[in-house]
Design an enzyme around this catalytic site. Structure first.
Site, PDB file in Angstrom:
ATOM      1  N   TYR A 138      60.423  43.475  42.634  1.00 16.27           N
ATOM      2  CA  TYR A 138      59.168  43.915  43.384  1.00 16.27           C
ATOM      3  C   TYR A 138      58.552  45.338  42.821  1.00 16.27           C
ATOM      4  O   TYR A 138      57.415  45.603  42.304  1.00 16.27           O
ATOM      5  CB  TYR A 138      59.238  44.005  44.830  1.00 16.27           C
ATOM      6  CG  TYR A 138      57.771  44.219  45.463  1.00 16.27           C
ATOM      7  CD1 TYR A 138      56.856  43.221  45.702  1.00 16.27           C
ATOM      8  CD2 TYR A 138      57.365  45.533  45.692  1.00 16.27           C
ATOM      9  CE1 TYR A 138      55.959  43.360  46.543  1.00 16.27           C
ATOM     10  CE2 TYR A 138      56.223  45.669  46.304  1.00 16.27           C
ATOM     11  CZ  TYR A 138      55.342  44.501  46.737  1.00 16.27           C
ATOM     12  OH  TYR A 138      54.006  44.859  47.263  1.00 16.27           O
ATOM     13  N   PHE A 171      30.357  42.652  28.482  1.00 16.15           N
ATOM     14  CA  PHE A 171      30.705  41.218  28.582  1.00 16.15           C
ATOM     15  C   PHE A 171      30.237  40.979  29.986  1.00 16.15           C
ATOM     16  O   PHE A 171      30.204  41.757  31.058  1.00 16.15           O
ATOM     17  CB  PHE A 171      32.223  41.097  28.395  1.00 16.15           C
ATOM     18  CG  PHE A 171      32.763  39.678  28.626  1.00 16.15           C
ATOM     19  CD1 PHE A 171      32.344  38.575  27.955  1.00 16.15           C
ATOM     20  CD2 PHE A 171      33.561  39.350  29.869  1.00 16.15           C
ATOM     21  CE1 PHE A 171      32.638  37.394  28.071  1.00 16.15           C
ATOM     22  CE2 PHE A 171      33.949  37.917  30.175  1.00 16.15           C
ATOM     23  CZ  PHE A 171      33.371  37.148  29.096  1.00 16.15           C
ATOM     24  N   ASP A 172      30.000  39.709  30.346  1.00 14.54           N
ATOM     25  CA  ASP A 172      29.417  39.268  31.640  1.00 14.54           C
ATOM     26  C   ASP A 172      30.231  39.689  32.829  1.00 14.54           C
ATOM     27  O   ASP A 172      29.700  40.162  33.886  1.00 14.54           O
ATOM     28  CB  ASP A 172      29.002  37.742  31.735  1.00 14.54           C
ATOM     29  CG  ASP A 172      29.774  36.840  30.791  1.00 14.54           C
ATOM     30  OD1 ASP A 172      30.647  37.034  30.287  1.00 14.54           O
ATOM     31  OD2 ASP A 172      29.540  35.453  30.977  1.00 14.54           O
ATOM     32  N   ASP A 229      36.542  48.574  25.872  1.00 16.08           N
ATOM     33  CA  ASP A 229      37.061  47.062  26.431  1.00 16.08           C
ATOM     34  C   ASP A 229      37.858  46.560  25.224  1.00 16.08           C
ATOM     35  O   ASP A 229      37.178  46.040  24.305  1.00 16.08           O
ATOM     36  CB  ASP A 229      35.854  46.174  26.851  1.00 16.08           C
ATOM     37  CG  ASP A 229      36.045  44.832  27.117  1.00 16.08           C
ATOM     38  OD1 ASP A 229      37.297  44.479  26.847  1.00 16.08           O
ATOM     39  OD2 ASP A 229      35.316  44.361  27.974  1.00 16.08           O
ATOM     40  N   ALA A 248      39.770  43.808  24.870  1.00 14.04           N
ATOM     41  CA  ALA A 248      40.231  42.274  24.485  1.00 14.04           C
ATOM     42  C   ALA A 248      40.499  41.797  23.456  1.00 14.04           C
ATOM     43  O   ALA A 248      41.404  41.547  23.000  1.00 14.04           O
ATOM     44  CB  ALA A 248      39.120  41.358  25.342  1.00 14.04           C
ATOM     45  N   LYS A 255      43.512  37.724  25.284  1.00 15.50           N
ATOM     46  CA  LYS A 255      42.966  37.696  23.959  1.00 15.50           C
ATOM     47  C   LYS A 255      44.048  38.180  23.241  1.00 15.50           C
ATOM     48  O   LYS A 255      45.275  37.278  22.693  1.00 15.50           O
ATOM     49  CB  LYS A 255      41.635  38.326  23.911  1.00 15.50           C
ATOM     50  CG  LYS A 255      40.524  37.437  24.374  1.00 15.50           C
ATOM     51  CD  LYS A 255      40.576  37.830  25.964  1.00 15.50           C
ATOM     52  CE  LYS A 255      39.142  37.086  26.564  1.00 15.50           C
ATOM     53  NZ  LYS A 255      39.235  37.249  27.920  1.00 15.50           N
ATOM     54  N   HIS A 296      26.350  27.037  34.799  1.00 19.67           N
ATOM     55  CA  HIS A 296      26.915  26.270  33.685  1.00 19.67           C
ATOM     56  C   HIS A 296      28.186  25.669  34.043  1.00 19.67           C
ATOM     57  O   HIS A 296      28.519  24.497  33.619  1.00 19.67           O
ATOM     58  CB  HIS A 296      26.919  27.326  32.279  1.00 19.67           C
ATOM     59  CG  HIS A 296      27.681  28.354  32.725  1.00 19.67           C
ATOM     60  ND1 HIS A 296      27.117  29.505  33.347  1.00 19.67           N
ATOM     61  CD2 HIS A 296      28.922  28.697  32.412  1.00 19.67           C
ATOM     62  CE1 HIS A 296      28.106  30.634  33.294  1.00 19.67           C
ATOM     63  NE2 HIS A 296      29.156  30.194  32.739  1.00 19.67           N
TER      64      HIS A 296
HETATM   65  C1  LIG Z   1      35.188  41.487  26.044  1.00 26.78           C
HETATM   66  C2  LIG Z   1      35.717  40.789  27.184  1.00 26.78           C
HETATM   67  N1  LIG Z   1      35.853  41.613  28.313  1.00 26.78           N
HETATM   68  C3  LIG Z   1      36.348  41.066  29.456  1.00 26.78           C
HETATM   69  C4  LIG Z   1      36.778  39.891  29.735  1.00 26.78           C
HETATM   70  C5  LIG Z   1      37.290  39.381  30.951  1.00 26.78           C
HETATM   71  O1  LIG Z   1      38.728  39.245  30.808  1.00 26.78           O
HETATM   72  P1  LIG Z   1      39.262  38.292  31.830  1.00 26.78           P
HETATM   73  O2  LIG Z   1      38.722  36.701  31.498  1.00 26.78           O
HETATM   74  O3  LIG Z   1      40.763  38.293  31.525  1.00 26.78           O
HETATM   75  O4  LIG Z   1      38.764  38.392  33.393  1.00 26.78           O
HETATM   76  C6  LIG Z   1      36.530  39.050  28.623  1.00 26.78           C
HETATM   77  C7  LIG Z   1      36.941  37.446  28.920  1.00 26.78           C
HETATM   78  O5  LIG Z   1      36.301  36.610  27.991  1.00 26.78           O
HETATM   79  C8  LIG Z   1      36.234  39.403  27.236  1.00 26.78           C
HETATM   80  O6  LIG Z   1      35.938  38.512  26.243  1.00 26.78           O
END
Ligand SMILES: Cc1ncc(COP(=O)(O)O)c(C=O)c1O
Length: 474
Positions: free
Chosen positions: A87, A139-140, A230, A232, A273, A465
């Site tokens: 833990y 990103f969304d 960010d 990713a 990613k 979607h």
């Molecule tokens: C550029 C970017 N930031 C953040 C995220 C969010 O990550 P997660 O899906 O691991 O929550 C993504 C996911 O596709 C992404 O492409």
């Protein structure tokens, strides 16, 4: 395995061989199932023409996302066996932390269960109602987490990034003049941080140049605004810098990554990613006070700071995967294979966002199917057709995803673009799989005039979607 990627314009690496191979051999295989056209037709009907509602075992080539779909290496699986599930104070955490400190250079590192959890913690700590957070393109989930705090997320992409056909080496760059203007307009005090997404997912996996990261960093430092990356797809971005930016050809991806993050004050990452893992993420920075607040929130919602919602084995997989994503032979294969798909369909007239990005190819469905108006959902029609033709699953990024329905009148506003994304999972598919995808797309392209539109028969008020149901138009 026939593995002959054509070099496709990438020069000078691994000379004198022209053939670029998958830099791995296959030790464990996962069967995928061929289906008949009749079976696919019936699966489509059952799923109400929404490919999110298909069972993945009915999909032959799954290009829905590159997130969490990577194949792990034998070294990652070996590390998984070493995972310590204590833990508190697990050695798996310390290996994870050491890898992140080594590559990203930040002192305070917290694991999270995935990228959006890191975002939620960062923005909960840093943002308040009325604040403004600029980015090249949020990103969304990033945008949603910023807006959830009452702050406003602003995209400041360079104009070339919004033009599908315009060729530019760094279409993910931030418009630095617009950043200066925003700071002058809203005032530094209302901007708690600035973000840069590398590569720019929403803009087509397009990279950000080192010069742009430096310019944004200089402006932010001058105004005392923390810059977060960010991360990713940080390794793909580092490789694009090596290939395209003067002065970086002889630098290794890890050196480029270190330089990139030295210009920032912190990072969030979805390790699903370029972490080469199936789950996980992290948040990192150098700010002791902010880290203390993040730690408190992490304990409340994710877990103790040495596991942060992950198993010890996940931390191990990420610690290894972060380095594997930076290997040059892997990156050469990765970027070449995405380019290969884009080049082979665009050479035959399929309109795509140019140039191909790192992790995905985006087909311009509005240009390919001009006889289907946006409100008859051309992207959705193309997604359905790719599955019907060959069992390929792609995702619509157009009016289904980003269009708006007025809750009172029911009137629809279309999205600004009608794209179909083919995202390539890492180390999963070989060249013959991609050749199959090329053939399927060209078959659909050849009979594009026969393709009809769709309409919603059911939709949820938000994120429609995922669950919407559709009917084919006559
Ligand atoms: C550029 C970017 N930031 C953040 C995220 C969010 O990550 P997660 O899906 O691991 O929550 C993504 C996911 O596709 C992404 O492409």
């Amino acid at each position: 395995m026939a593995a002959i990627w054509s070099r496709g314009g990438l020069q000078g690496i691994l000379e004198p061989m022209k053939t670029i191979i998958e830099p791995f051999r296959i030790k464990s295989v996962e069967p995928i199932h061929l289906t008949t056209r009749e079976e696919r037709e019936s699966k489509l009907r059952e799923a109400a023409y929404n490919v999110f509602l298909l069972r993945s075992e009915d999909v032959l080539i799954d290009l829905l996302t590159d997130s969490g779909t990577s194949a792990m290496s034998s070294n990652q699986w070996a590390a998984i066996m070493r995972g310590d599930e204590s833990y508190a104070g697990s050695p798996s955490f310390y290996r994870f932390e050491t890898a992140i400190q080594d590559i990203f250079g930040f002192k305070y590192v917290f694991p999270t269960h995935q990228g959006r959890a890191a975002e939620r913690i960062l923005f909960s700590v840093r943002c308040k109602p009325g604040d403004v957070v600029p980015s090249n393109t949020h990103f969304d989930t990033t945008r949603a987490n910023i807006e959830h705090t009452g702050a406003r997320a602003v995209d400041l992409l360079i104009p070339e990034g919004r033009e599908p056909q315009t060729i530019h080496p760094f279409k993910g760059n931030m418009d630095v003049t617009a950043l200066e203007r925003l700071i002058a307009d809203v005032g530094r005090d209302r901007i708690p941080l600035c973000m840069l997404t590398v590569t720019n997912n929403s803009g087509g996996g397009q990279p950000v140049s080192m010069a742009n990261v430096r310019a944004v960093s200089t402006i932010c430092r001058r105004h005392g605004i923390p810059l977060y990356i960010d991360a990713a797809r940080y390794a793909e971005n580092a490789y694009f810098i090596k290939l395209r930016e003067p002065g970086y050809a002889s630098r290794s991806p890890i050196e480029i990554a270190r330089e990139m993050f030295s210009l920032a004050d912190g990072a969030t990452m979805s390790a699903k990613k370029d972490g080469m893992a199936n789950i996980g993420g992290f948040i990192a920075s150098n700010d002791k006070e902010v880290a203390q607040q993040e730690r408190n929130l992490l304990i409340l919602t994710e877990g103790f700071p040495t596991y942060g919602g992950l198993a010890g084995r996940d931390l191990e997989a990420i610690a290894v995967g972060l380095y594997e994503a930076l290997a040059e032979d892997y990156l050469l294969y990765r970027i070449t294979s995405t380019t290969y798909l884009g080049r082979h369909i665009s050479e035959h007239g399929v309109p795509i966002v140019q140039p191909p990005g790192g992790h995905a190819i985006y087909i311009d469905a509005a240009a390919m199917l001009p006889h289907i108006p946006p409100l008859a959902l051309p992207g959705q029609a193309l997604v359905v057709e790719l599955y019907r033709e060959a069992g390929i699953r792609a995702v619509e990024i157009g009016t289904v995803m980003f269009g708006r329905r007025d809750p009172v009148s029911g009137a629809e506003t279309p999205a600004s673009m009608e794209l179909v994304r083919l995202a390539i999972p890492r180390r999963v598919y070989t060249q013959s799989h991609v050749d199959y995808v090329v053939e399927a797309i060209l078959n659909v392209h050849a009979r594009r005039h026969e393709i009809r539109g769709y309409r919603f028969s059911e939709q949820a008020p938000a994120l429609r979607h995922f669950t919407a149901r559709f009917e084919a138009l006559e």
